[in-house]
Design a protein around this motif. Structure first.
Motif, PDB file in Angstrom:
ATOM      1  N   LEU A  32       0.982  -1.241  -0.028  1.00 36.70           N
ATOM      2  CA  LEU A  32       0.029   0.111   0.092  1.00 36.70           C
ATOM      3  C   LEU A  32       0.766   1.535  -0.001  1.00 36.70           C
ATOM      4  CD1 LEU A  32      -2.728   1.446   0.291  1.00 36.70           C
ATOM      5  CD2 LEU A  32      -2.509   1.160   2.665  1.00 36.70           C
ATOM      6  N   ASP A  33       1.928   1.246   0.800  1.00 38.76           N
ATOM      7  CA  ASP A  33       2.862   2.371   0.911  1.00 38.76           C
ATOM      8  C   ASP A  33       3.570   2.722  -0.581  1.00 38.76           C
ATOM      9  OD1 ASP A  33       2.183   2.895   3.579  1.00 38.76           O
ATOM     10  OD2 ASP A  33       4.217   1.863   4.225  1.00 38.76           O
ATOM     11  N   GLN A  34       3.776   1.549  -1.369  1.00 33.88           N
ATOM     12  CA  GLN A  34       4.573   1.569  -2.547  1.00 33.88           C
ATOM     13  C   GLN A  34       3.295   2.232  -3.534  1.00 33.88           C
ATOM     14  OE1 GLN A  34       7.600   1.120  -3.777  1.00 33.88           O
ATOM     15  NE2 GLN A  34       8.260   0.826  -1.546  1.00 33.88           N
ATOM     16  N   PHE A  35       2.136   1.720  -3.366  1.00 34.38           N
ATOM     17  CA  PHE A  35       1.057   2.238  -4.315  1.00 34.38           C
ATOM     18  C   PHE A  35       0.898   3.772  -4.200  1.00 34.38           C
ATOM     19  CE2 PHE A  35      -0.189  -2.032  -4.885  1.00 34.38           C
ATOM     20  CZ  PHE A  35      -0.060  -2.180  -6.126  1.00 34.38           C
ATOM     21  N   ALA A  36       0.710   3.955  -2.911  1.00 36.89           N
ATOM     22  CA  ALA A  36       0.852   5.511  -2.439  1.00 36.89           C
ATOM     23  C   ALA A  36       1.733   6.444  -2.906  1.00 36.89           C
ATOM     24  CB  ALA A  36       0.633   5.853  -0.888  1.00 36.89           C
ATOM     25  N   SER A  37       2.956   5.646  -2.997  1.00 39.58           N
ATOM     26  CA  SER A  37       4.118   6.558  -3.854  1.00 39.58           C
ATOM     27  C   SER A  37       4.100   6.740  -5.107  1.00 39.58           C
ATOM     28  CB  SER A  37       5.486   6.066  -3.176  1.00 39.58           C
ATOM     29  OG  SER A  37       5.682   4.803  -4.070  1.00 39.58           O
ATOM     30  N   ARG A  38       2.963   6.072  -5.924  1.00 39.92           N
ATOM     31  CA  ARG A  38       3.072   6.138  -7.083  1.00 39.92           C
ATOM     32  C   ARG A  38       1.590   7.019  -7.669  1.00 39.92           C
ATOM     33  NH1 ARG A  38       3.413   0.169  -9.409  1.00 39.92           N
ATOM     34  NH2 ARG A  38       3.005   1.111 -11.451  1.00 39.92           N
TER      35      ARG A  38
END
Length: 180
Positions: free
Chosen positions: A123-129
């Motif tokens: 989820l954190d990775q998706f938020a950064s995108r």
């Protein structure tokens, strides 16, 4: 002989040859497993196994299918809203699919993970995108069941056994045993 009887005899003779102790290079045996099966699936599988393989050539063992966590977006009002969100995600070069759990429909899964911590990291990775409205959801809780184990099967008979078991495998493939 009927084709089913011939197939059962061929499978049984392969398994019996494998159980003789010293397989030749052509008779190398493998350990295969499939599952996890719920109680109803295990009963159907047990009946198919009894018809296809000799007694003692297979086991159903207690097993647990792990929980599955997803990065989830939804519930949306309708299919059009899902399509719009899917298009937005495509523009961000992010794939999405329908959740496997019907209670999460209409919605989108951005990926499935074996633990809540792994899903939160994703989820954190998706938020950064650029994904802002996703959250972590439990798609499937841990489920107890039965796992099939065939300890010594002539490697050349694997597909015949899988075919003989057919629908009783509930879409699950026979795979090499873990650690064996």
């Amino acid at each position: 002989r009927s084709p089913a009887t011939t197939r059962r005899i061929a499978i049984a003779s392969s398994a019996a040859g494998a159980a003789s102790g010293t397989p030749s290079p052509q008779r190398r045996t493998v350990c295969l497993q499939a599952g996890v099966f719920d109680a109803a699936q295990a009963e159907r599988l047990r009946a198919a196994l009894q018809a296809a393989l000799p007694a003692g050539g297979w086991h159903l063992e207690p097993a647990v299918e792990g929980a599955r966590w997803i990065v989830y977006m939804g519930r949306y009002a309708d299919a059009q809203a899902v399509a719009r969100k899917r298009a937005e995600l495509r523009a961000l070069n992010i794939g999405a699919e329908a959740p496997r759990n019907p209670q999460l429909e209409p919605g989108l899964s951005l990926g499935a993970y074996p633990s809540e911590a792994a899903a939160r990291a994703a989820l954190d990775q998706f938020a950064s995108r650029g994904v802002r409205t996703a959250r972590v959801a439990l798609e499937q809780p841990e489920r107890p069941g039965q796992q099939l184990r065939i300890d010594a099967l002539d490697a050349s008979r694997r597909s015949a056994v899988q075919q003989a078991l057919g629908p009783a495998l509930a879409g699950k493939a026979l795979t090499p045993c873990n650690g064996g």
